[in-house]
Design an enzyme around this catalytic site. Structure first.
Site, PDB file in Angstrom:
ATOM      1  N   ARG A 195       0.834  -1.206   0.000  1.00 14.52           N
ATOM      2  CA  ARG A 195       0.000   0.000   0.000  1.00 14.52           C
ATOM      3  C   ARG A 195       0.868   1.256   0.000  1.00 14.52           C
ATOM      4  O   ARG A 195       0.553   2.231  -0.683  1.00 14.52           O
ATOM      5  CB  ARG A 195      -0.937  -0.008   1.211  1.00 14.52           C
TER       6      ARG A 195
ATOM      7  N   CYS B 116      -1.261   5.906   9.122  1.00 12.06           N
ATOM      8  CA  CYS B 116      -1.628   4.586   8.585  1.00 12.06           C
ATOM      9  C   CYS B 116      -2.837   4.792   7.693  1.00 12.06           C
ATOM     10  O   CYS B 116      -2.893   5.782   6.961  1.00 12.06           O
ATOM     11  CB  CYS B 116      -1.894   3.583   9.719  1.00 12.06           C
TER      12      CYS B 116
END
Length: 233
Positions: A136, A191
């Site tokens: 990611r 995050c």
């Protein structure tokens, strides 16, 4: 659950349900209302745990730190560690019988917003550390939330959150100190939505670093196409 424990409802009570972003921290007055409803007093020691081992409890720890509480701890290993020791458990939470007197006082030291990141991402004296997976972070895997761009904040570092674990427990202080040794003393964690960033923030805190904060909006905010924020892939 552990006997006499309270339910800290991160999703519905301690996150702003009116926000378009997941897990957005509530305002200090709302936090005060909810912790008083739980019967928490200003002089209480607060010990946090979750049923998975370590996942949401560091997020709750971060919330309390942002709201000015000092005597806040995380049970290493959570409920699985408690049960492993064959300690008593119950199947109901404690129901408070009276309101507490605890009062939240917002502490900006532990909090980072979008403006903080914009002013800090190219500051070489600050390390921005991303808890998402490497895929990611590098935009080689799609974001799980629809409508978000892939990639990462420029100059940020990637440290997948599971690297601080040894099974259900945090790694030793020595291992954590080594893991965080390449970063600046001033660290900002991010995050997807602020939960796993808190896992890293607490791990850094365990290693002895106190100059830490969590980007509350995290990639759920930064990755929005319409904001046109700087992104690296």
């Amino acid at each position: 659950m552990i006997p006499n424990s309270l339910f800290f409802d991160i999703e519905n009570k301690f996150s702003d349900v009116k926000s378009s972003l997941p897990h957005t921290l509530v305002a200090a007055d709302e936090f005060t209302k909810e912790i008083q409803t739980l019967g928490i007093d200003n002089d209480n020691m607060i010990i946090l745990y979750d049923r998975w081992g370590i996942y949401s409890s560091p997020r709750a720890w971060w919330m309390f730190k942002v709201m000015g509480f000092e005597q806040v701890f995380v049970l290493d290993g959570g409920l699985p560690a408690w049960e492993k020791e064959k300690l008593p458990v119950k199947n109901t939470y404690l129901i408070p019988t009276k309101a507490g007197n605890a009062t939240a006082q917002f502490n900006p030291q532990y909090y980072a917003g979008k403006a903080t990141i914009l002013s800090a991402y190219n500051n070489r004296d600050i390390s921005i550390i991303d808890a998402r997976s490497q895929e990611r972070f590098n935009a080689t895997a799609p974001e799980p939330r629809a409508g978000l761009l892939g990639g990462h904040i420029p100059y940020s570092h990637n440290l997948p959150f599971d690297r601080v674990f040894d099974g259900n427990y945090y790694r030793s202080k020595e291992e954590l100190t080594s893991l965080f040794s390449d970063y600046c003393d001033h660290q900002i964690y991010t995050c997807g939505s602020g939960v796993t960033a808190s896992i890293l923030a607490f791990a850094s805190y365990l290693s002895g670093n106190k100059n830490i904060s969590v980007y509350d909006g995290s990639w759920s905010e930064w990755g929005q196409k319409e904001l046109k924020l700087p992104i690296e892939r």
